[in-house]
Design an enzyme around this catalytic site. Structure first.
Site, short mmCIF file in Angstrom:
data_model
loop_
_atom_site.label_atom_id
_atom_site.label_comp_id
_atom_site.label_asym_id
_atom_site.label_seq_id
_atom_site.Cartn_x
_atom_site.Cartn_y
_atom_site.Cartn_z
CG HIS A 182 -2.00 -0.92 1.37
ND1 HIS A 182 -3.01 -1.22 0.14
CD2 HIS A 182 -2.31 -2.12 2.09
CE1 HIS A 182 -3.83 -2.38 0.05
NE2 HIS A 182 -3.42 -2.62 1.45
CG ASP A 308 -5.11 -10.07 2.78
OD1 ASP A 308 -4.72 -10.71 1.65
OD2 ASP A 308 -4.97 -8.91 3.10
C1 SP5 Z 1 -1.33 -5.53 3.87
C2 SP5 Z 1 -2.70 -5.39 3.95
O1 SP5 Z 1 -3.46 -6.41 3.76
N1 SP5 Z 1 -3.46 -4.31 4.50
C3 SP5 Z 1 -4.98 -4.37 4.58
C4 SP5 Z 1 -5.16 -2.99 4.78
C5 SP5 Z 1 -6.72 -2.84 5.10
N2 SP5 Z 1 -7.05 -2.75 6.31
C6 SP5 Z 1 -8.31 -2.34 6.54
C7 SP5 Z 1 -8.96 -2.27 7.89
C8 SP5 Z 1 -10.02 -1.96 8.11
C9 SP5 Z 1 -10.66 -2.12 9.49
N3 SP5 Z 1 -10.66 -3.51 9.82
C10 SP5 Z 1 -11.64 -3.83 10.62
C11 SP5 Z 1 -11.84 -5.41 10.61
C12 SP5 Z 1 -13.10 -5.77 10.83
N4 SP5 Z 1 -13.39 -7.04 10.93
ZN ZN Z 2 -4.37 -7.23 2.19
#
Ligand code: SP5
Ligand code: ZN
Length: 372
Positions: A182, A308
Site C-alpha cells: 500500500h 488475506d
Molecule cells: C497489507 C494489507 O493487507 N493491508 C490491509 C489494509 C486494510 N485494512 C483495512 C482495515 C479496516 C478495518 N479493519 C476492521 C476489521 C473488521 N473485521
Molecule cells: Zn491485504
C-alpha cells in the site's frame, strides 16, 4: 518422484528459502484507529512467528535477511519518506506526546489533501503531529518505538530474496513484516510503511532483469506498487483484489480503468472481484493475469503474496481455500524466476497452512524437486 506436494505417507517439503528478519517482531503497532476508534488490530507480530514456524516445519530453510544499503530503497521511495519513518518515533517521543498526553503511537490527525491546500504550496510543518499527516494517508498505520527496525528489516528481507533470485535461485520467499504494497513513492498506509515488493522489483531490475512482472494476489489492491510503477514500461503490475468500488480498502484505487500512464500506458492491470468470490473466480483471475504477464516475457517475477483472500480472514470478504492458494502458487511460479513477498493475511489459525499451500504450489509450478 517426491515433490513438494503433500502426498499420503510422505513428508511434505517446501524447498524454498525463507528469508527472515528477527527485527520484524519489534514492530508493535498496538492497534489501529479505524473510524475514529482504536481497535486491537490484526497486523500483529505473531503473524510472522506463525508463518516462519509453519514453513520451517514443512522443511523450508530459514535464512537471515542480510543488511543492505539504502540505494534501492531511496530509488523506490522519496528520501523524505524514508527519513520521516526513520525518525518520526524519536520526534514524537521527544515532543512529549507519549509521556505528557498518553499518545503512545504516532497517528496523524491532519491530512494536507488537495482540497485543504487549494493550491497552497505543500509545506513540511515543524510540529511532528502536523508533519505525520504529510507522509501517512490513513489512521490505521501506527508507528511505535521498534517500528523502524522492523520496517527496514522487512526491506532487507526483500532485498536478500531478490539477491538470491538475481543470482540464479529459481524461487525465494521474503517473510516481510510489516507488509508493503500500500505504500506509494511518498506516502504510507494500510498497515504498510516501505514497499517491499517494489523494492524487490527495483533490485531485480538493478541485477539485470529487463522486464519484471509484479503479480499481486493479496485480497486488497496494491495501490502503492501500482502508482510507483504507473508511468514505467519496465515493471508491469497486475492485481486481483476485492472491488474497491464495493466498499473496500484502499477505496481510491484498484479500478479496472487504471491501465498506466505515459510510457507506462498498458502496463498496469486490475481485476477487481466481487465480495464473496471463491476459488473458481479467483483462480480464473490469477490465470488471466499470468497469461497477460507471460506476453511480456518477463525476466523475473515478484509476487505480492497476501494470504488475506482466504475465507477465514477477518479483513476481506473473498473466500479462497488452501487448494486455491496452492493452485495460485503453481500458476505464478511457472512464469519464471520469482521473488515471493509476504503481504497481508491475518487469521493466525489458518495462516500457516495457507503459506505452506502457496509455497508448495510455487515449488511445483517452478518444477523444483523436493527429493534428495
Ligand atoms: C497489507 C494489507 O493487507 N493491508 C490491509 C489494509 C486494510 N485494512 C483495512 C482495515 C479496516 C478495518 N479493519 C476492521 C476489521 C473488521 N473485521
Ligand atoms: Zn491485504
Amino acid at each position: 518422484m517426491l515433490t513438494s506436494a503433500i502426498s499420503a505417507g510422505e513428508v511434505s517439503l517446501v524447498r524454498i528459502p525463507v528469508i527472515w528478519s528477527e527485527e520484524c517482531l519489534r514492530h508493535e503497532p498496538a492497534g489501529e484507529v479505524w473510524l475514529g476508534v482504536r481497535d486491537e488490530g490484526t497486523e500483529v507480530p505473531a503473524r510472522a512467528v506463525v508463518l516462519r514456524d509453519a514453513l520451517a516445519a514443512a522443511g523450508a530453510p530459514v535464512l537471515p535477511a542480510r543488511p543492505h544499503g539504502d540505494e534501492i530503497v531511496r530509488t523506490v521511495h522519496d528520501p523524505e519518506l524514508v527519513d520521516h519513518l526513520a525518525g518520526v518515533w524519536q520526534a514524537w517521543a521527544g515532543a512529549g506526546l507519549p509521556a505528557e498526553y498518553g499518545r503512545d503511537r504516532v497517528v496523524p490527525y491532519v491530512f494536507p489533501t488537495p482540497g485543504m491546500l487549494s493550491g497552497l504550496p505543500l509545506r513540511s510543518p515543524p510540529a511532528v503531529p502536523g508533519r505525520a499527516g504529510l507522509f501517512c494517508y490513513d489512521t490505521m498505520t501506527l508507528v511505535g518505538p521498534g517500528s523502524w527496525a522492523a520496517i527496514r528489516g522487512a526491506a532487507d528481507a526483500a532485498l536478500t530474496a531478490a539477491d538470491l533470485v538475481g543470482s540464479g535461485e529459481r524461487l525465494a520467499y521474503a517473510l516481510c513484516r510489516p507488509p508493503g504494497h500500500h505504500v506509494t513513492r511518498g506516502a504510507y498506509g494500510g498497515s504498510c510503511y516501505l514497499n517491499n515488493a517494489a523494492i524487490a522489483a527495483q533490485a531485480l531490475r538493478a541485477a539485470g532483469a529487463r522486464r519484471v512482472a509484479v503479480i499481486d494476489i493479496d485480497a486488497h489492491h496494491g495501490n502503492g506498487t501500482q502508482m510507483i510503477f504507473y508511468e514505467r514500461p519496465d515493471v508491469w503490475y497486475g492485481s486481483l483484489h476485492v472491488d474497491p468500488g464495493a466498499g473496500w480498502f484502499p477505496h481510491y484505487a484498484g479500478y479496472a480503468a487504471e491501465r498506466g500512464r505515459g510510457d507506462g500506458e498498458g502496463f498496469n492491470r486490475n481485476l477487481p472481484l466481487a465480495p464473496g468470490t471463491g476459488d473458481d473466480g479467483w483462480l480464473a483471475a490469477v490465470s488471466t493475469l499470468c497469461d497477460e504477464a507471460r506476453t511480456l516475457a518477463p525476466d523475473a517475477v515478484v509476487v505480492s503474496l497476501g494470504l488475506d483472500a482466504a475465507a477465514t480472514d477477518p479483513e476481506s470478504p473473498l473466500c479462497v481455500t488452501e487448494t486455491g492458494y496452492r493452485a495460485a502458487g503453481r500458476l505464478v511460479a511457472a512464469l519464471g524466476p520469482a521473488v515471493l513477498i509476504q503481504e497481508g493475511g491475518y487469521d493466525l489459525a489458518s495462516l500457516g497452512g495457507l503459506a505452506v499451500a502457496a509455497l508448495s504450489g510455487a515449488a511445483e509450478g517452478a518444477g523444483l524437486d523436493a527429493s534428495s
